[in-house]
Design a protein around this motif. Structure first.
Motif, mmCIF file in Angstrom:
data_model
loop_
_atom_site.group_PDB
_atom_site.id
_atom_site.type_symbol
_atom_site.label_atom_id
_atom_site.label_comp_id
_atom_site.label_asym_id
_atom_site.label_seq_id
_atom_site.Cartn_x
_atom_site.Cartn_y
_atom_site.Cartn_z
ATOM 1 N N PRO A 282 0.803 -1.231 0.000
ATOM 2 C CA PRO A 282 0.000 0.000 0.000
ATOM 3 C C PRO A 282 0.833 1.277 0.000
ATOM 4 C CG PRO A 282 -0.065 -1.049 2.153
ATOM 5 C CD PRO A 282 0.609 -2.012 1.228
ATOM 6 N N GLU A 283 2.120 1.192 0.354
ATOM 7 C CA GLU A 283 2.977 2.371 0.358
ATOM 8 C C GLU A 283 3.662 2.566 -0.989
ATOM 9 O OE1 GLU A 283 3.014 4.498 2.807
ATOM 10 O OE2 GLU A 283 1.671 3.264 4.039
ATOM 11 N N THR A 284 4.290 1.503 -1.501
ATOM 12 C CA THR A 284 5.057 1.618 -2.743
ATOM 13 C C THR A 284 4.207 1.373 -3.980
ATOM 14 O OG1 THR A 284 5.698 -0.727 -2.795
ATOM 15 C CG2 THR A 284 7.083 0.780 -1.505
ATOM 16 N N MET A 285 3.050 0.719 -3.798
ATOM 17 C CA MET A 285 2.152 0.333 -4.896
ATOM 18 C C MET A 285 2.803 -0.686 -5.826
ATOM 19 S SD MET A 285 -0.556 1.914 -4.099
ATOM 20 C CE MET A 285 -1.604 1.752 -5.544
ATOM 21 N N GLU A 286 3.844 -1.352 -5.351
ATOM 22 C CA GLU A 286 4.502 -2.399 -6.120
ATOM 23 C C GLU A 286 3.987 -3.768 -5.674
ATOM 24 O OE1 GLU A 286 6.682 -2.141 -8.698
ATOM 25 O OE2 GLU A 286 6.248 0.009 -8.611
ATOM 26 N N PRO A 287 4.014 -4.762 -6.582
ATOM 27 C CA PRO A 287 3.552 -6.102 -6.210
ATOM 28 C C PRO A 287 4.415 -6.701 -5.105
ATOM 29 C CG PRO A 287 3.746 -5.886 -8.598
ATOM 30 C CD PRO A 287 4.403 -4.681 -8.005
ATOM 31 N N VAL A 288 3.777 -7.459 -4.219
ATOM 32 C CA VAL A 288 4.510 -8.179 -3.183
ATOM 33 C C VAL A 288 4.507 -9.660 -3.550
ATOM 34 C CG1 VAL A 288 3.861 -6.495 -1.428
ATOM 35 C CG2 VAL A 288 2.467 -8.549 -1.725
ATOM 36 N N PRO A 289 5.530 -10.397 -3.137
ATOM 37 C CA PRO A 289 5.567 -11.831 -3.459
ATOM 38 C C PRO A 289 4.545 -12.617 -2.668
ATOM 39 C CG PRO A 289 7.406 -11.229 -2.034
ATOM 40 C CD PRO A 289 6.728 -9.949 -2.405
ATOM 41 N N ASP A 290 4.264 -13.819 -3.134
ATOM 42 C CA ASP A 290 3.375 -14.708 -2.402
ATOM 43 C C ASP A 290 3.874 -14.856 -0.966
ATOM 44 O OD1 ASP A 290 1.974 -15.062 -4.719
ATOM 45 O OD2 ASP A 290 1.963 -17.248 -4.626
ATOM 46 N N GLY A 291 2.929 -14.894 -0.034
ATOM 47 C CA GLY A 291 3.293 -15.059 1.364
ATOM 48 C C GLY A 291 3.419 -13.760 2.131
ATOM 49 N N GLU A 292 3.442 -12.620 1.430
ATOM 50 C CA GLU A 292 3.536 -11.326 2.095
ATOM 51 C C GLU A 292 2.206 -10.593 2.000
ATOM 52 O OE1 GLU A 292 6.768 -8.792 1.100
ATOM 53 O OE2 GLU A 292 8.295 -10.363 1.305
ATOM 54 N N ARG A 293 1.908 -9.810 3.039
ATOM 55 C CA ARG A 293 0.657 -9.073 3.064
ATOM 56 C C ARG A 293 0.670 -7.905 2.091
ATOM 57 N NH1 ARG A 293 -1.968 -8.537 9.056
ATOM 58 N NH2 ARG A 293 -1.836 -10.740 9.660
ATOM 59 N N GLY A 294 -0.478 -7.666 1.476
ATOM 60 C CA GLY A 294 -0.650 -6.521 0.597
ATOM 61 C C GLY A 294 -2.131 -6.297 0.345
ATOM 62 N N VAL A 295 -2.434 -5.246 -0.381
ATOM 63 C CA VAL A 295 -3.821 -4.921 -0.698
ATOM 64 C C VAL A 295 -4.207 -5.595 -2.016
ATOM 65 C CG1 VAL A 295 -5.445 -3.076 -1.268
ATOM 66 C CG2 VAL A 295 -3.776 -2.745 0.563
ATOM 67 N N LEU A 296 -5.362 -6.231 -2.018
ATOM 68 C CA LEU A 296 -5.853 -6.905 -3.218
ATOM 69 C C LEU A 296 -6.407 -5.892 -4.209
ATOM 70 C CD1 LEU A 296 -6.619 -9.561 -4.698
ATOM 71 C CD2 LEU A 296 -8.808 -9.444 -3.505
ATOM 72 N N VAL A 297 -5.941 -5.998 -5.457
ATOM 73 C CA VAL A 297 -6.405 -5.154 -6.561
ATOM 74 C C VAL A 297 -6.890 -6.096 -7.660
ATOM 75 C CG1 VAL A 297 -5.692 -3.491 -8.321
ATOM 76 C CG2 VAL A 297 -4.836 -3.271 -5.975
ATOM 77 N N VAL A 298 -8.115 -5.906 -8.154
ATOM 78 C CA VAL A 298 -8.681 -6.840 -9.127
ATOM 79 C C VAL A 298 -9.105 -6.123 -10.404
ATOM 80 C CG1 VAL A 298 -9.484 -8.410 -7.321
ATOM 81 C CG2 VAL A 298 -11.035 -6.690 -8.219
ATOM 82 N N SER A 299 -9.026 -6.839 -11.516
ATOM 83 C CA SER A 299 -9.484 -6.352 -12.822
ATOM 84 C C SER A 299 -10.427 -7.383 -13.417
ATOM 85 C CB SER A 299 -8.307 -6.129 -13.772
ATOM 86 O OG SER A 299 -7.417 -5.153 -13.277
ATOM 87 N N HIS A 300 -11.559 -6.918 -13.929
ATOM 88 C CA HIS A 300 -12.540 -7.824 -14.531
ATOM 89 C C HIS A 300 -12.085 -8.253 -15.923
ATOM 90 C CE1 HIS A 300 -15.652 -5.961 -11.698
ATOM 91 N NE2 HIS A 300 -15.604 -7.242 -11.409
ATOM 92 N N LEU A 301 -12.232 -9.540 -16.190
ATOM 93 C CA LEU A 301 -11.828 -10.073 -17.488
ATOM 94 C C LEU A 301 -12.974 -10.088 -18.493
ATOM 95 C CD1 LEU A 301 -9.664 -13.114 -16.317
ATOM 96 C CD2 LEU A 301 -8.939 -10.761 -16.763
ATOM 97 N N ASP A 302 -14.204 -10.312 -18.029
ATOM 98 C CA ASP A 302 -15.293 -10.427 -19.003
ATOM 99 C C ASP A 302 -16.596 -9.791 -18.542
ATOM 100 O OD1 ASP A 302 -16.515 -12.347 -17.270
ATOM 101 O OD2 ASP A 302 -15.393 -13.964 -18.211
ATOM 102 N N LYS A 303 -16.579 -9.023 -17.461
ATOM 103 C CA LYS A 303 -17.808 -8.341 -17.037
ATOM 104 C C LYS A 303 -18.169 -7.275 -18.059
ATOM 105 C CE LYS A 303 -20.136 -6.756 -12.855
ATOM 106 N NZ LYS A 303 -20.965 -5.684 -13.405
ATOM 107 N N GLU A 304 -19.465 -7.136 -18.343
ATOM 108 C CA GLU A 304 -19.905 -6.227 -19.389
ATOM 109 C C GLU A 304 -20.379 -4.871 -18.870
ATOM 110 O OE1 GLU A 304 -21.523 -9.445 -22.735
ATOM 111 O OE2 GLU A 304 -22.964 -8.380 -21.457
ATOM 112 N N ALA A 305 -21.263 -4.877 -17.859
ATOM 113 C CA ALA A 305 -21.958 -3.637 -17.505
ATOM 114 C C ALA A 305 -21.065 -2.599 -16.839
ATOM 115 C CB ALA A 305 -23.152 -3.943 -16.603
ATOM 116 N N GLY A 306 -20.268 -2.998 -15.887
ATOM 117 C CA GLY A 306 -19.427 -2.024 -15.185
ATOM 118 C C GLY A 306 -18.074 -2.589 -14.866
ATOM 119 N N PRO A 307 -17.321 -3.026 -15.868
ATOM 120 C CA PRO A 307 -16.017 -3.640 -15.597
ATOM 121 C C PRO A 307 -15.048 -2.642 -14.984
ATOM 122 C CG PRO A 307 -16.285 -3.249 -17.943
ATOM 123 C CD PRO A 307 -17.603 -2.956 -17.316
#
Length: 443
Positions: A282-307
Motif C-alpha cells: 500500500p505504500e510503494t504500490m509495487e507487487p509483493v511476493p506470495d506469502g507477504e501481506r498486501g492490498v488486493l487489486v482486481v481487474s474484470h476479465l469479461d464483465k460487461e456492464a461495469g467492468p
C-alpha cells in the motif's frame, strides 16, 4: 440463467478450475486485451483516463503492462456517479442492456449502484454455483439463504447459484430469527449461508427456544459479508455451536465473486478466469511476493456492464499461487481478508488490525463473542496523533472469571503488544446484527 446442473465431474463444477498456471495467465492476458480495447471506446471513465496518461489498448502486451494504469478507487466511482447520474461514467453498455442493479449499504456514503447485464448475471450465478459445489453442496441438499434480499447483493446471487446446483432452496433472508431456526429443523436444512454475525445470533436464539443447532441437519455454514469468515476463533465458535464446517465466501458489490473456500478449507480460491488479481504494497504500490501481506487489486476479465480495471479493494490479503491440496490450480488467499487497509490502528507505533482483536476476544474463556472497539481523541497522543492504547467494550458470560476484564487485557498485551482498557458488560447488553456488524466505532 443456467437451466440445469452441469458439473464437470463429481468434485469439479468447471474444467477451468484445473487449468495450468500458463493457461490461466494466457486467458487473463487475452481477456484483458479485449476488455481494454472495449473500454477505450465504450467507457467514458476509462476512455478519458487512457487519454490522460497516454495509454493505448495496444500498449497492453503482457500482464505486467497493466501496471501502467493507475488503480481505480471508490472515490473515482463516486465522482463518476456525480458526473453522469444515475448509473455513472463507469457503465460500459447502453443502459437498456442493464437487467439488474444492486447497491452498497451506504454506511460511509450514499448507496452506490452496480449494474449487471444478462451475461453478467449468468456468469455470476455460475461462479457462485462453482464455489458452492466445491464446498460440497449437491442436489440432495436443502439450502437456506440467510443473506438479506433488500438491496444487498449476496442474497439473490446465492439463491441463483444453489438453484443452479439443483439444491432445494429456502430464501429465508436475515429476519424472523425464530422462524429461521424452526425452518432449519422442520425442513431438514443441510446448508446455510449468511453473515457470521447473524449465524452467531441464531445460536443465541436457538438456545432461548430450547433448541441445539448441533442437533440440526446443517453440515455447511457458508459465511460472507464480514471478515470474520476467516478469523480462526470466530470460525471455531461457529463450528462448535452448529456442529458444521465453515466456508469463507468472499466478494464485494463491485466484484461478484472474488474467491470462496473449497471443501479443503485452505483459503478462498480466486476466480482467476473471471478476475486478474494483484497484491500490492500500500505504500510503494509495487507487487509483493506470495506469502507477504498486501492490498488486493482486481481487474474484470469479461464483465460487461461495469467492468473495473485495477480496482482497489482495500482488503489486506496474502496470496498462495501453488496448486491447492484438492488439485485446484487457481491461487488462494490463506486466512481470507486479514483486515481492511483503512481500518488498521496504529497503537504506539504497533500496527493492530481489528480482525486480530476479534480473534483474541473470541478465543478468550468467558467471552460471549460480542464486543466493540472504540476509537476517540482521549486515546490519541497529542503530539503524534497515534493511539496510546485500545478501548474495548466486551460482553462476558454469567460464569466468566471475576477478573475477566483484567485477564483479557493481559492477553491482548501479551499477544498484540498493546495496552487495552476493557469495559466488561453483561451478556446480551450489546446490540446484535442481523446483517453486517459494525464493531469498530470512531468518534
Amino acid at each position: 440463467m443456467t437451466d440445469a446442473p452441469r458439473p464437470h465431474s463429481e468434485t469439479v463444477w468447471d474444467a477451468a478450475e484445473l487449468w495450468s498456471r500458463d493457461r490461466i495467465e494466457a486467458h487473463q492476458l487475452e481477456r484483458l486485451q479485449a476488455q481494454v480495447a472495449r473500454l477505450a471506446s465504450d467507457s467514458p471513465f476509462y476512455a478519458r483516463r487512457f487519454r490522460e496518461i497516454g495509454f493505448a489498448p495496444g500498449d497492453l502486451r503482457s500482464l505486467e503492462d497493466l501496471r501502467k494504469l493507475p488503480v481505480t478507487r471508490k472515490q473515482d466511482y463516486l465522482q463518476g456517479l456525480e458526473t453522469a447520474p444515475p448509473w455513472g461514467e463507469l457503465l460500459a453498455v447502453d443502459p437498456a442492456e442493464v437487467v439488474r442493479v444492486h447497491f452498497s449499504s451506504g454506511t460511509t456514503s450514499q448507496p452506490t449502484p452496480a449494474c449487471w447485464t444478462a451475461h453478467d448475471l449468468e456468469r455470476w450465478s455460475d461462479l457462485y454455483a462453482r464455489y458452492l459445489y466445491a464446498q460440497g453442496l449437491r442436489r440432495t441438499d436443502v439450502f437456506q439463504c440467510l443473506f438479506s434480499y433488500a438491496w444487498f447483493v449476496g442474497g439473490l446471487g446465492a439463491t441463483a447459484a444453489a438453484t443452479a446446483v439443483g439444491a432445494t432452496v429456502i430464501p429465508g433472508g436475515s429476519g424472523d430469527s425464530k422462524r429461521q431456526v424452526e425452518s432449519i429443523f422442520r425442513f431438514g436444512t443441510t446448508a446455510v449461508i449468511g453473515t457470521p454475525s447473524f449465524l452467531a445470533h441464531l445460536v443465541e436464539v436457538a438456545t432461548e427456544m430450547g433448541q441445539d443447532l448441533r442437533q440440526s441437519p446443517v453440515r455447511m455454514l457458508c459465511l460472507g459479508g464480514e471478515s470474520g469468515a476467516s478469523i480462526p476463533a470466530t470460525r471455531a465458535r461457529l463450528e462448535e455451536a452448529w456442529g458444521a464446517k465453515t466456508f469463507d465466501c468472499y466478494g464485494s458489490l463491485e466484484s461478484q465473486p472474488i474467491g470462496w473456500d473449497t471443501a479443503a478449507q485452505s483459503g478462498p480460491t480466486l476466480a482467476e478466469d473471471f478476475i486478474y488479481a494483484e497484491i500490492l504494497d500500500p505504500e510503494t504500490m509495487e507487487p509483493v511476493p506470495d506469502g507477504e501481506r498486501g492490498v488486493l487489486v482486481v481487474s474484470h476479465l469479461d464483465k460487461e456492464a461495469g467492468p473495473l480495471l485495477r480496482w482497489w479493494t482495500g482488503d489486506i490479503v496474502v496470496r498462495d499461487s501453488r496448486p491447492a491440496p484438492d488439485g485446484r490450480t487457481h491461487a488462494r488467499l490463506p486466512g481470507g481478508v486479514l483486515s481492511r487497509a483503512d481500518d488498521m490502528l496504529i497503537v504506539r507505533g504497533v500496527n493492530v488490525f481489528p480482525t486480530a482483536i476479534e480473534d483474541v476476544i473470541r478465543s478468550h474463556p468467558g467471552a460471549t463473542g460480542e464486543y466493540r472497539i472504540i476509537v476517540d481523541d482521549s486515546l490519541k497522543d497529542p503530539a503524534t496523533g497515534f493511539l496510546t492504547g485500545l478501548k474495548l467494550t466486551v460482553e462476558a458470560q454469567s460464569d466468566a472469571p471475576q477478573d475477566f476484564g483484567g485477564q483479557l487485557a493481559a492477553r491482548i498485551r501479551d499477544l498484540l503488544t498493546v495496552r487495552a482498557a476493557v469495559e466488561v458488560v453483561e451478556a446480551g447488553s450489546l446490540p446484535r446484527a442481523v446483517h453486517k456488524a459494525k464493531r469498530l466505532l470512531r468518534s
